[in-house]
Design a protein around this motif. Structure first.
Motif, PDB file in Angstrom:
ATOM      1  N   ASP A   5       0.833  -1.208   0.000  1.00 12.13           N
ATOM      2  CA  ASP A   5       0.000   0.000   0.000  1.00 12.13           C
ATOM      3  C   ASP A   5       0.867   1.258   0.000  1.00 12.13           C
ATOM      4  N   ILE A   6       1.941   1.240   0.791  1.00 14.88           N
ATOM      5  CA  ILE A   6       2.850   2.390   0.840  1.00 14.88           C
ATOM      6  C   ILE A   6       3.550   2.559  -0.507  1.00 14.88           C
ATOM      7  N   ALA A   7       3.987   1.452  -1.107  1.00 13.21           N
ATOM      8  CA  ALA A   7       4.644   1.526  -2.421  1.00 13.21           C
ATOM      9  C   ALA A   7       3.685   2.070  -3.475  1.00 13.21           C
ATOM     10  N   ASP A   8       2.428   1.630  -3.434  1.00 11.55           N
ATOM     11  CA  ASP A   8       1.419   2.135  -4.377  1.00 11.55           C
ATOM     12  C   ASP A   8       1.168   3.623  -4.165  1.00 11.55           C
ATOM     13  N   LEU A   9       1.110   4.043  -2.903  1.00 13.72           N
ATOM     14  CA  LEU A   9       0.899   5.456  -2.599  1.00 13.72           C
ATOM     15  C   LEU A   9       2.068   6.293  -3.112  1.00 13.72           C
ATOM     16  N   ILE A  10       3.288   5.843  -2.873  1.00 18.14           N
ATOM     17  CA  ILE A  10       4.469   6.575  -3.357  1.00 18.14           C
ATOM     18  C   ILE A  10       4.417   6.699  -4.881  1.00 18.14           C
ATOM     19  N   ALA A  11       4.086   5.625  -5.573  1.00 14.44           N
ATOM     20  CA  ALA A  11       4.000   5.661  -7.040  1.00 14.44           C
ATOM     21  C   ALA A  11       2.948   6.678  -7.489  1.00 14.44           C
ATOM     22  N   LEU A  13       1.851   9.348  -5.765  1.00 18.55           N
ATOM     23  CA  LEU A  13       2.320  10.693  -5.434  1.00 18.55           C
ATOM     24  C   LEU A  13       3.395  11.151  -6.411  1.00 18.55           C
ATOM     25  N   GLU A  14       4.297  10.251  -6.789  1.00 15.37           N
ATOM     26  CA  GLU A  14       5.332  10.593  -7.773  1.00 15.37           C
ATOM     27  C   GLU A  14       4.708  10.900  -9.136  1.00 15.37           C
ATOM     28  N   GLU A  15       3.658  10.173  -9.481  1.00 15.22           N
ATOM     29  CA  GLU A  15       2.964  10.417 -10.745  1.00 15.22           C
ATOM     30  C   GLU A  15       2.330  11.802 -10.743  1.00 15.22           C
ATOM     31  N   HIS A  16       1.749  12.218  -9.619  1.00 13.95           N
ATOM     32  CA  HIS A  16       1.189  13.572  -9.516  1.00 13.95           C
ATOM     33  C   HIS A  16       2.253  14.602  -9.866  1.00 13.95           C
ATOM     34  N   GLU A  17       3.445  14.422  -9.322  1.00 10.25           N
ATOM     35  CA  GLU A  17       4.496  15.417  -9.523  1.00 10.25           C
ATOM     36  C   GLU A  17       5.052  15.408 -10.947  1.00 10.25           C
ATOM     37  N   ARG A  18       5.069  14.259 -11.591  1.00 12.36           N
ATOM     38  CA  ARG A  18       5.498  14.203 -12.990  1.00 12.36           C
ATOM     39  C   ARG A  18       4.476  14.875 -13.909  1.00 12.36           C
ATOM     40  N   ARG A  19       3.212  14.733 -13.577  1.00  8.70           N
ATOM     41  CA  ARG A  19       2.129  15.179 -14.451  1.00  8.70           C
ATOM     42  C   ARG A  19       1.739  16.637 -14.242  1.00  8.70           C
ATOM     43  N   LEU A  20       1.794  17.112 -13.016  1.00  8.00           N
ATOM     44  CA  LEU A  20       1.255  18.437 -12.688  1.00  8.00           C
ATOM     45  C   LEU A  20       2.353  19.492 -12.705  1.00  8.00           C
ATOM     46  N   ARG A  21       2.722  19.879 -13.937  1.00  9.63           N
ATOM     47  CA  ARG A  21       3.801  20.840 -14.153  1.00  9.63           C
ATOM     48  C   ARG A  21       3.307  21.983 -15.026  1.00  9.63           C
ATOM     49  N   PHE A  22       3.934  23.119 -14.863  1.00 13.17           N
ATOM     50  CA  PHE A  22       3.564  24.337 -15.577  1.00 13.17           C
ATOM     51  C   PHE A  22       4.558  24.619 -16.700  1.00 13.17           C
ATOM     52  N   SER A  23       4.093  25.291 -17.737  1.00 17.14           N
ATOM     53  CA  SER A  23       5.011  25.782 -18.768  1.00 17.14           C
ATOM     54  C   SER A  23       5.591  27.129 -18.343  1.00 17.14           C
ATOM     55  N   ALA A  98       7.909   4.527   4.485  1.00 17.13           N
ATOM     56  CA  ALA A  98       8.241   3.325   3.713  1.00 17.13           C
ATOM     57  C   ALA A  98       9.534   2.688   4.208  1.00 17.13           C
ATOM     58  N   LYS A  99      10.410   3.487   4.795  1.00 23.17           N
ATOM     59  CA  LYS A  99      11.677   2.976   5.338  1.00 23.17           C
ATOM     60  C   LYS A  99      11.526   2.494   6.772  1.00 23.17           C
ATOM     61  N   GLY A 100      10.286   2.505   7.290  1.00 25.36           N
ATOM     62  CA  GLY A 100      10.035   2.023   8.644  1.00 25.36           C
ATOM     63  C   GLY A 100      10.349   3.035   9.720  1.00 25.36           C
ATOM     64  N   THR A 101      10.373   4.302   9.349  1.00 23.82           N
ATOM     65  CA  THR A 101      10.664   5.353  10.322  1.00 23.82           C
ATOM     66  C   THR A 101       9.709   6.516  10.075  1.00 23.82           C
ATOM     67  N   THR A 102       9.981   7.629  10.690  1.00 30.29           N
ATOM     68  CA  THR A 102       9.197   8.833  10.431  1.00 30.29           C
ATOM     69  C   THR A 102      10.138   9.978  10.086  1.00 30.29           C
ATOM     70  N   PHE A 103       9.594  10.969   9.461  1.00 31.38           N
ATOM     71  CA  PHE A 103      10.353  12.166   9.133  1.00 31.38           C
ATOM     72  C   PHE A 103      10.919  12.789  10.404  1.00 31.38           C
ATOM     73  N   GLU A 104      10.086  12.863  11.434  1.00 30.86           N
ATOM     74  CA  GLU A 104      10.507  13.483  12.691  1.00 30.86           C
ATOM     75  C   GLU A 104      11.671  12.732  13.329  1.00 30.86           C
ATOM     76  N   GLU A 105      11.656  11.404  13.265  1.00 31.35           N
ATOM     77  CA  GLU A 105      12.713  10.598  13.872  1.00 31.35           C
ATOM     78  C   GLU A 105      14.009  10.625  13.072  1.00 31.35           C
ATOM     79  N   SER A 106      13.921  10.677  11.746  1.00 36.35           N
ATOM     80  CA  SER A 106      15.095  10.402  10.932  1.00 36.35           C
ATOM     81  C   SER A 106      15.615  11.536  10.054  1.00 36.35           C
ATOM     82  N   SER A 107      14.890  12.613   9.902  1.00 44.04           N
ATOM     83  CA  SER A 107      15.337  13.662   8.974  1.00 44.04           C
ATOM     84  C   SER A 107      16.444  14.536   9.552  1.00 44.04           C
ATOM     85  N   ARG A 108      16.545  14.559  10.867  1.00 41.74           N
ATOM     86  CA  ARG A 108      17.499  15.409  11.572  1.00 41.74           C
ATOM     87  C   ARG A 108      17.158  16.890  11.418  1.00 41.74           C
TER      88      ARG A 108
END
Length: 158
Positions: A5-11, A13-23, A98-108
């Protein structure tokens, strides 16, 4: 949420960013995009705060009834994540989960200044790169993200 489910969500979300671009992206575009998000929020009776920025300059800001200064703080924190990672705040947070952690714990990064929660999205101009952010705050993170994506889809007619 399962690994798949996480892998599908990432895919997705990445598709949104590839598609939703401005000229291109102007001050007038920021105004129209912000107004469109406000209209969508009002149709859904959603209490959100909206921000659109280009190169750090605030071009649009609106706080709908039912919001507070806390929503402004969330906008700032989510936009800092987009500025740092050049990816949506929801995608960044999901990649950490997806890496088994959280942004708050691991981003520093200071969680008082950065929030990898859904709702901030990069404004990407083809041939230039990320030039700013569009963000909302007030709904659960997946709904914040979905509202921004719906507005971008309508604005770009994709």
């Amino acid at each position: 949420m399962s690994t798949q489910d996480i892998a599908d969500l990432i895919a997705r979300l990445e598709e949104h960013e590839r598609r939703l671009r401005f000229s291109s992206f102007s001050n007038d575009d920021a105004w129209r995009l912000g107004c469109l998000i406000a209209e969508l929020a009002e149709e859904r009776d959603a209490a959100i705060t909206i921000g659109v920025r280009r190169h750090g300059q605030r071009l649009f800001h609106r706080a709908l009834p039912g919001t507070s200064a806390d929503n402004d703080a969330w906008l700032e924190r989510k936009c800092r994540v987009v500025d740092r990672y050049a990816a949506s705040s929801y995608l960044v947070g999901t990649r950490f989960r997806a890496k088994g952690t959280t942004f708050e714990e691991s981003s520093r990064l200071d969680p008082d200044r950065y929030a990898a929660h859904g709702g901030a999205f990069p404004l990407h101009v083809t041939g230039t790169g990320v030039i700013g952010t569009v963000a909302v705050s007030g709904l659960p993170q997946a709904e914040d993200h979905a509202l921004v994506v719906a507005a971008l889809e309508r604005f770009l007619s994709v």
